[in-house]
Design an enzyme around this catalytic site. Structure first.
Site, PDB file in Angstrom:
ATOM      1  N   LYS A   1       0.854  -1.190   0.000  1.00 26.60           N
ATOM      2  CA  LYS A   1       0.000   0.000   0.000  1.00 26.60           C
ATOM      3  C   LYS A   1       0.889   1.239   0.000  1.00 26.60           C
ATOM      4  CE  LYS A   1      -3.138   2.579   3.045  1.00 26.60           C
ATOM      5  NZ  LYS A   1      -3.763   2.616   4.389  1.00 26.60           N
TER       6      LYS A   1
ATOM      7  N   ASP B   1      -2.353  10.444   3.359  1.00 22.89           N
ATOM      8  CA  ASP B   1      -3.749  10.065   3.586  1.00 22.89           C
ATOM      9  C   ASP B   1      -4.408  11.070   4.520  1.00 22.89           C
ATOM     10  OD1 ASP B   1      -6.190   8.842   3.835  1.00 22.89           O
ATOM     11  OD2 ASP B   1      -5.481   7.324   5.259  1.00 22.89           O
TER      12      ASP B   1
ATOM     13  N   LYS C   1      -9.464  13.153   8.501  1.00 22.81           N
ATOM     14  CA  LYS C   1      -8.892  12.758   9.787  1.00 22.81           C
ATOM     15  C   LYS C   1      -8.787  13.955  10.730  1.00 22.81           C
ATOM     16  CE  LYS C   1      -5.888   9.131   7.862  1.00 22.81           C
ATOM     17  NZ  LYS C   1      -6.312   7.985   8.668  1.00 22.81           N
TER      18      LYS C   1
ATOM     19  N   ASP D   1       1.608   6.462   5.485  1.00 23.50           N
ATOM     20  CA  ASP D   1       0.616   5.513   4.985  1.00 23.50           C
ATOM     21  C   ASP D   1       1.101   4.800   3.726  1.00 23.50           C
ATOM     22  OD1 ASP D   1      -1.769   4.314   5.678  1.00 23.50           O
ATOM     23  OD2 ASP D   1      -2.977   5.566   4.352  1.00 23.50           O
TER      24      ASP D   1
ATOM     25  N   ASP E   1     -11.992   7.242   4.480  1.00 24.15           N
ATOM     26  CA  ASP E   1     -10.712   7.018   5.157  1.00 24.15           C
ATOM     27  C   ASP E   1     -10.359   5.537   5.227  1.00 24.15           C
ATOM     28  OD1 ASP E   1      -8.385   7.781   6.442  1.00 24.15           O
ATOM     29  OD2 ASP E   1      -9.283   7.735   8.440  1.00 24.15           O
TER      30      ASP E   1
ATOM     31  N   GLU F   1      -9.515   3.782   2.707  1.00 22.80           N
ATOM     32  CA  GLU F   1      -9.154   3.850   1.287  1.00 22.80           C
ATOM     33  C   GLU F   1      -8.108   2.824   0.872  1.00 22.80           C
ATOM     34  OE1 GLU F   1      -5.619   4.964   2.888  1.00 22.80           O
ATOM     35  OE2 GLU F   1      -7.578   5.657   3.556  1.00 22.80           O
TER      36      GLU F   1
ATOM     37  N   ARG G   1      -7.761  -0.293   1.435  1.00 19.67           N
ATOM     38  CA  ARG G   1      -8.313  -1.562   0.950  1.00 19.67           C
ATOM     39  C   ARG G   1      -8.902  -1.422  -0.450  1.00 19.67           C
ATOM     40  NH1 ARG G   1     -12.120  -1.786   6.081  1.00 19.67           N
ATOM     41  NH2 ARG G   1     -10.279  -0.665   6.812  1.00 19.67           N
TER      42      ARG G   1
END
EC number: 3.4.11.1
Length: 501
Positions: A267, A272, A279, A290, A349, A351, A353
């Protein structure tokens, strides 16, 4: 930093410092006994004060010990001999380095690998020492006007003559591992205004130029649209930085024809913000981390190529940036993934996956032996396991067992979590095949369950590294985990390949 091995008597060789261990209650290690004998009982004659009790991680620096050629002798307290395990051994190495940094010593002879560590051989002790030393010396000061400099530039490990060959191999592997970990750290620590998906791709291409058996390609947004990678595309559509999936292919010339690749998918959310489901502002700067899954893959590919392992490995850096904006995807959107399955977005959030599900479907075309994805996926995994172990989930028990074994060997620990059907129900949606979140409970597991729906064509494992990929607070920065775990896994695969040849 240069690492060497030597089986000769270092007490009579000139150096800035020699490092030896002493145990609690004044028990000496073999090297300490040697130094004491050469110095005509100098060590035994020292007062048994608080500095020389041999307690774990105590250090006493001696200057000009009689008849010893080294300028300094550093005594490291090892605690009770029967309690010396791998965790304490690494702490002793770290104590050694941190003490040496303050001395100005340049070249050092280190006897600590002679210590008996439960269940560990000389190969492990030297590899682990190099990993700890390089971690202790690591400093990301690329963007500071004043650089951090250390005098220490050479460490020679003292071993027996029979251990020399294994120790030399361990140095080669240890250096490659340390380089891979540092490359992962450097990539992860790079600020998000510089490290975007294009930077990930450029870094991979520049690195690959050093190797004839490595090639790098990229899947850009235009190709993603043609393929139908709509979940991946949705995540990045609020950002001005193009989403790019970089593919690093390493293929050894020593593998049999028809060998299937091991695929690592990282990933790579280079920042993010959470998107529309934004967030909290506190610690949002750490969301540059991230992309530590992609950084891990890059680091592991470094190790594999440096050691020229007899393997076929493909690394995928799934790069994107999750930002709010007029074009950003929204809660309530329904996305058709590359697999054809539809996903209702309940939280933008969640995201990672969505990027990974399309990447995991994409890699089916490689007909892989196995696939491992690595992701800073859920805060729930941090709640469950803290910052000590990565979360592991898998649809194939032997693969999970191999990864757990590698985690024990490397000390880069993981813990297996379940993927039971009872958790799948939490992903039910009234409007699509599934939702992208599964509610408050078992968040790490339901995220794994989500990914598992896109991995039916191969053996797959998922590493949630949200709790292990970086440190916060005073020691803020990337850890380079789980490069060591995955490198050990691949070293084991390479060994099995050689033994089966």
């Amino acid at each position: 930093m240069e690492f060497k091995v030597n089986s000769e008597c270092s007490e009579k060789q000139s150096s800035d410092c020699i490092v030896i261990g002493i145990f609690e209650s004044g028990e000496f290690s073999p090297s300490a006994e040697k130094v004491n004998k050469i110095s005509h009982g100098y060590l035994k004659g020292l007062p048994q004060n608080a500095d020389l009790q041999g307690k774990a991680e105590q250090a006493l620096l001696l200057h000009h010990v009689p008849h010893v050629a080294a300028e300094r002798v550093l005594l490291i307290g090892c605690g009770k001999e029967e309690e010396l395990d791998e965790r304490r051994y690494k702490k002793l190495i770290k104590k050694m380095v941190n003490t040496l940094k303050e001395t100005g010593a340049k070249n050092v002879f280190c006897y600590l690998p002679e210590l008996k560590v439960k269940g560990k051989d000389i190969d492990w002790k030297i590899r682990s020492a190099i990993e700890v030393i390089q971690d202790a010396l690591y400093c990301f000061d690329h963007y500071k006007s004043t650089k951090t400099l250390h005098a220490l530039n050479q460490i020679t490990f003292i071993v027996t003559a029979t251990q020399t060959k294994a120790a030399q191999t361990a140095i080669q592997e240890g250096i490659a591992l340390a380089v891979g970990i540092n490359e992962a750290k450097n990539l992860a620590n790079t600020p998000p205004n510089i490290c975007n998906p294009a930077y990930l791709n450029a870094s991979a291409r520049k690195w690959a130029e050093k190797f004839k058996n490595v090639r790098v390609s990229v899947v850009n947004e235009d190709e993603m649209k043609k393929l139908g990678m709509n979940a991946y595309l949705a995540v990045g559509q609020g950002s001005k930085n193009e989403s790019l999936m970089s593919i690093i292919e390493y293929k050894s010339g020593k593998i049999p024809a028809g060998t299937k690749p091991i695929v690592l998918v990282g990933k790579g959310m280079t920042f993010d913000s959470g998107g529309i489901s934004i967030k909290p502002s506190q610690n949002m700067d750490e969301m540059k981390y991230d992309m530590c899954g992609a950084a891990t893959v890059f680091g592991v590919m470094n190790v594999v190529a440096e050691l020229n392992l007899p393997l076929y490995v493909i690394g995928v850096l799934a790069g994107a940036e999750n930002m709010p904006g007029g074009n950003a995807y929204r809660p309530g959107d329904i996305l058709t993934t590359l697999s054809g399955q539809t996903v209702e977005v309940l939280n933008t959030d969640a995201e990672g996956r969505l990027v990974l599900c399309d990447a995991l479907t994409y890699v089916e075309r490689f007909d892989p032996e196995l696939v491992i994805d690595i992701a800073t996926l859920t805060g729930a995994c941090v709640v469950a396991l803290g910052h000590h172990m990565s979360g592991l989930m898998s649809n194939h028990a032997p693969l999970a067992e191999d990864l757990l074994h590698a985690s024990e060997q490397s000390g880069d620990l993981a813990w297996r979590l379940p993927l039971g059907e009872e958790y799948q129900e939490q992903l039910d949606s009234n409007f699509a095949d599934m939702a992208n979140i599964g509610g408050r409970t078992a968040g790490a597991i339901t995220a794994g369950c989500f990914l598992s729906r896109f991995t039916h064509q191969y053996h797959w494992a998922h590493l949630d590294i949200a709790g292990t990929a970086w440190r916060t607070g005073k020691e803020k920065g990337a850890t380079g985990r789980p490069v060591a775990l995955l490198s050990q896994f691949l070293l084991n695969k390479a060994l099995a390949q050689k033994q089966g040849a």
